[in-house]
Design a protein around this motif. Structure first.
Motif, mmCIF file in Angstrom:
data_model
loop_
_atom_site.group_PDB
_atom_site.id
_atom_site.type_symbol
_atom_site.label_atom_id
_atom_site.label_comp_id
_atom_site.label_asym_id
_atom_site.label_seq_id
_atom_site.Cartn_x
_atom_site.Cartn_y
_atom_site.Cartn_z
ATOM 1 N N THR A 264 0.975 -1.107 0.041
ATOM 2 C CA THR A 264 0.164 0.085 0.119
ATOM 3 C C THR A 264 1.014 1.513 -0.135
ATOM 4 O O THR A 264 0.364 2.331 -0.324
ATOM 5 C CB THR A 264 -0.821 -0.287 1.088
ATOM 6 O OG1 THR A 264 -0.223 0.243 2.269
ATOM 7 C CG2 THR A 264 -1.920 -1.215 1.272
ATOM 8 N N GLY A 265 2.243 1.142 0.576
ATOM 9 C CA GLY A 265 2.809 2.509 0.506
ATOM 10 C C GLY A 265 2.768 3.232 1.759
ATOM 11 O O GLY A 265 3.353 4.285 1.999
ATOM 12 N N TYR A 413 1.150 -3.251 -8.462
ATOM 13 C CA TYR A 413 1.264 -2.392 -6.880
ATOM 14 C C TYR A 413 1.309 -0.912 -7.110
ATOM 15 O O TYR A 413 0.862 -0.267 -6.118
ATOM 16 C CB TYR A 413 2.561 -2.695 -6.291
ATOM 17 C CG TYR A 413 2.219 -4.426 -5.880
ATOM 18 C CD1 TYR A 413 1.413 -4.537 -4.846
ATOM 19 C CD2 TYR A 413 3.163 -5.432 -6.183
ATOM 20 C CE1 TYR A 413 0.996 -6.079 -4.470
ATOM 21 C CE2 TYR A 413 2.778 -6.703 -5.854
ATOM 22 C CZ TYR A 413 1.675 -6.962 -4.779
ATOM 23 O OH TYR A 413 1.600 -8.308 -4.406
ATOM 24 N N SER A 414 1.814 -0.287 -8.267
ATOM 25 C CA SER A 414 1.728 0.986 -8.356
ATOM 26 C C SER A 414 0.080 1.494 -8.466
ATOM 27 O O SER A 414 -0.217 2.641 -8.119
ATOM 28 C CB SER A 414 2.507 1.508 -9.600
ATOM 29 O OG SER A 414 1.829 0.897 -10.904
ATOM 30 N N ARG A 417 -1.053 1.419 -4.854
ATOM 31 C CA ARG A 417 -0.725 2.646 -4.229
ATOM 32 C C ARG A 417 -1.485 3.876 -4.539
ATOM 33 O O ARG A 417 -1.911 4.855 -4.087
ATOM 34 C CB ARG A 417 0.811 2.857 -4.044
ATOM 35 C CG ARG A 417 1.439 1.629 -3.315
ATOM 36 C CD ARG A 417 2.987 2.147 -3.189
ATOM 37 N NE ARG A 417 3.513 1.766 -4.408
ATOM 38 C CZ ARG A 417 4.187 0.578 -5.009
ATOM 39 N NH1 ARG A 417 3.668 -0.565 -4.250
ATOM 40 N NH2 ARG A 417 4.568 0.658 -5.992
ATOM 41 N N ARG A 418 -1.878 4.076 -5.924
ATOM 42 C CA ARG A 418 -2.632 5.100 -6.653
ATOM 43 C C ARG A 418 -4.018 5.136 -5.818
ATOM 44 O O ARG A 418 -4.415 6.215 -5.385
ATOM 45 C CB ARG A 418 -2.651 5.000 -8.051
ATOM 46 C CG ARG A 418 -3.160 6.363 -8.768
ATOM 47 C CD ARG A 418 -3.358 6.254 -10.001
ATOM 48 N NE ARG A 418 -4.655 5.387 -10.334
ATOM 49 C CZ ARG A 418 -5.950 5.783 -10.167
ATOM 50 N NH1 ARG A 418 -6.229 6.890 -9.885
ATOM 51 N NH2 ARG A 418 -6.897 4.881 -10.388
ATOM 52 N N VAL A 420 -4.892 3.763 -3.083
ATOM 53 C CA VAL A 420 -4.747 4.122 -1.548
ATOM 54 C C VAL A 420 -4.764 5.565 -1.448
ATOM 55 O O VAL A 420 -5.431 6.233 -0.336
ATOM 56 C CB VAL A 420 -3.648 3.208 -1.013
ATOM 57 C CG1 VAL A 420 -3.106 4.022 0.330
ATOM 58 C CG2 VAL A 420 -3.846 1.875 -1.044
ATOM 59 N N THR A 421 -3.992 6.212 -2.148
ATOM 60 C CA THR A 421 -3.523 7.838 -2.037
ATOM 61 C C THR A 421 -4.880 8.488 -2.430
ATOM 62 O O THR A 421 -5.323 9.406 -1.816
ATOM 63 C CB THR A 421 -2.473 8.160 -3.242
ATOM 64 O OG1 THR A 421 -1.246 7.587 -2.489
ATOM 65 C CG2 THR A 421 -2.256 9.748 -3.163
ATOM 66 N N VAL A 439 4.650 7.691 1.256
ATOM 67 C CA VAL A 439 4.692 6.355 0.461
ATOM 68 C C VAL A 439 5.966 5.838 0.663
ATOM 69 O O VAL A 439 7.135 6.422 0.328
ATOM 70 C CB VAL A 439 4.604 6.758 -0.981
ATOM 71 C CG1 VAL A 439 4.819 5.492 -1.910
ATOM 72 C CG2 VAL A 439 2.950 7.169 -1.451
ATOM 73 N N THR A 441 8.653 3.223 -0.383
ATOM 74 C CA THR A 441 9.054 2.836 -1.460
ATOM 75 C C THR A 441 9.368 1.237 -1.262
ATOM 76 O O THR A 441 10.338 0.887 -0.599
ATOM 77 C CB THR A 441 10.202 3.160 -2.309
ATOM 78 O OG1 THR A 441 9.993 4.780 -2.581
ATOM 79 C CG2 THR A 441 10.596 2.800 -3.645
ATOM 80 N N THR A 445 8.549 -3.837 -7.693
ATOM 81 C CA THR A 445 7.065 -3.526 -7.772
ATOM 82 C C THR A 445 6.746 -4.353 -9.086
ATOM 83 O O THR A 445 7.460 -4.539 -10.262
ATOM 84 C CB THR A 445 6.821 -2.427 -8.570
ATOM 85 O OG1 THR A 445 6.946 -1.430 -7.385
ATOM 86 C CG2 THR A 445 5.247 -2.078 -8.824
#
Length: 479
Positions: A264-265, A413-414, A417-418, A420-421, A439, A441, A445
């Motif tokens: 999730t970052g 996974y990018s 995290r997008r 999630v943000t 985040v 890192t 990924t």
């Protein structure tokens, strides 16, 4: 009659005062021994001290409530308090009995004596039951704090949010080790309690660990050993390889925290593990939960036969049926089960009001020490109780990282995290600016899947969805 009632009233309001009044009276002095007067003086002094302390705490609570609540998370406070309450359950009724005895006068009629005796008996029962019940609850609270909240860990909020990992551990006689088949991350605003809930499938692969950690050095391309290296296997992997997760009493939980951080970052502050085998005891302890059952759900399946069904519609589920509703996957998928688990958690949050918790506290505490483990320290408990109350009054936004949003076998996974943000940004009411949530890192990924397939695991991710967040209450419609 007035004298008798006065002695009883004095003892009820200030235990020991009736004996002191009677002892100073020439009419009753011969009835009171020095020992009885000594007990009365000690009782009255303790009572006055308790009142002064209570008033002082109430005044401080107006300015700093968390500091006062924090006092009652220490064993050296709540254990003596429990002992004092249990002792009061013995001494207070005895002082009332003595007040009844010294208040009896020859001029009272037989009828008056009966009424006074009945009133004294009622007051003795009340002054026995109330302190006893409170003492038992305080003692249960001490057991709960020592059995569950024993950690000394301190983890501060990052950019105004606490991130707590919620794991549903599936242990049993036929399973080797704990496998957390339910993996959720709750991101909670430290001021308002507004919560975002991120659900991850147990069969997620190629899970990255945070860069610079021993686990990331061991798995530079993520946890990528195929079907044996799923997300829910990382807990056992951590326990089997504690050297990769040093400085913790539960390497398995630390491994899961690092894995979810990599996914999730978000920096994970704490974890909570609930053993699903004992989950039904916890639900039974609160009297069951109300859930809107969307589809007919089987009880059983897998290695056993289906031996019942949970009917659609508004249902009040006891622990047994709530557990099966959360765990069943016969005729459905893992992703349907994740949605049901999300609804069960929401129902628990909504329905666990302070009155319910107080009413069933001893049972809840007993069940919790058997089925719950966490590294949240006891001193942080008042904060999280306040945040839980804030969550009850706000929307809970949720994202399930399942097809078509991601492909568990080849997750992007990018994109995770997008999502999630963007979910946290929307929850904070700031959809335009870039979120300040840190985040972390990961070491690697994974790339999104490019192959075609019709199964759930191989379903192509949705490219058109800007945000996958939904309001949990609107979906689950839990009371």
């Amino acid at each position: 009659m007035r004298r008798c009632l006065s002695f009883l009233a004095l003892t009820l309001m200030a235990p020991g005062s009736a004996q002191l009044v009677a002892g100073s009276s020439s009419r009753h002095s011969e009835k009171l021994s020095r020992a009885r007067l000594a007990v009365a003086r000690a009782s009255l002094r303790l009572w006055v001290c308790a009142l002064l302390v209570a008033v002082g705490l109430a005044v401080v609570a107006v300015v700093d409530r968390d500091r006062v609540l924090g006092l009652f998370t220490h064993q050296w406070v709540i254990r003596p308090l429990a002992i004092a309450l249990l002792g009061g359950a013995v001494i207070w009724p005895l002082l009332l009995l003595d007040a009844w005895r010294i208040g009896q006068a020859p001029e009272l009629t037989r009828r008056s004596r009966r009424w006074i005796a009945l009133l004294s008996a009622v007051l003795m029962v009340v002054t026995f039951v109330v302190p006893l019940a409170l003492g038992q609850r305080v003692w249960a609270a001490a057991d709960l704090l020592s059995g569950v909240f024993g950690s000394g860990k301190h983890s501060a909020a990052v950019d105004g949010r606490y991130n707590v990992l919620l794991l549903g551990g599936d242990t049993g006689p036929t399973r080797v080790g704990t496998r957390p088949d339910s993996v959720n991350l709750a991101s909670i605003d430290e001021n308002t309690g507004r919560t975002a809930l991120f659900s991850m499938p147990r069969n997620l692969q190629n899970v990255p660990f945070p860069a610079g950690t021993p686990a990331a050095q061991r798995w530079p391309q993520g946890y990528d050993c195929g079907d044996d290296c799923l997300l829910n296997a990382i807990y056992k992997y951590g326990n089997d390889n504690p050297a990769l997760f040093p400085g913790t009493q539960d390497p398995g939980a630390e491994a899961m925290m690092q894995a979810v951080q990599g996914i999730t970052g978000l920096k994970v502050n704490y974890y909570v593990i609930i053993d699903l085998q004992g989950f039904q005891d916890l639900v039974d302890a609160v009297g069951g939960i109300d859930v809107d059952v969307v589809a007919r759900t089987p009880i059983g399946g897998g290695t056993s036969k289906i031996h019942g069904w949970i009917a659609p519609g508004r249902q009040h589920l006891d622990g047994y049926h709530a557990l099966w509703y959360a765990r069943s996957r016969e005729t459905t998928s893992d992703y349907d089960r994740m949605a049901r688990q999300r609804c069960v958690m929401t129902a628990m949050v909504n329905q666990l009001d302070p009155a319910t918790v107080l009413e069933h506290f001893q049972t809840i505490a007993s069940a919790s020490t058997q089925v719950v483990a966490t590294d949240i320290p006891a001193r942080r408990l008042p904060l999280f109780l306040e945040l839980a109350q804030g969550a009850k009054g706000n929307e809970i936004e949720s994202v399930q990282f399942v097809p078509p949003l991601i492909v568990p076998k080849h997750p992007d996974y990018s994109e995770v995290r997008r999502q999630v943000t963007s979910t946290i940004k929307a929850l904070e009411g700031d959809p335009e600016t870039v979120a300040s949530t840190p985040v972390v890192t990961p070491s690697a990924t994974a790339t999104p899947a490019t192959g075609k397939g019709s199964s759930e695991d191989d379903a192509a991710p949705s490219e058109s969805s800007r945000s996958a967040a939904v309001n949990v209450r609107s979906v689950c419609a839990a009371a």
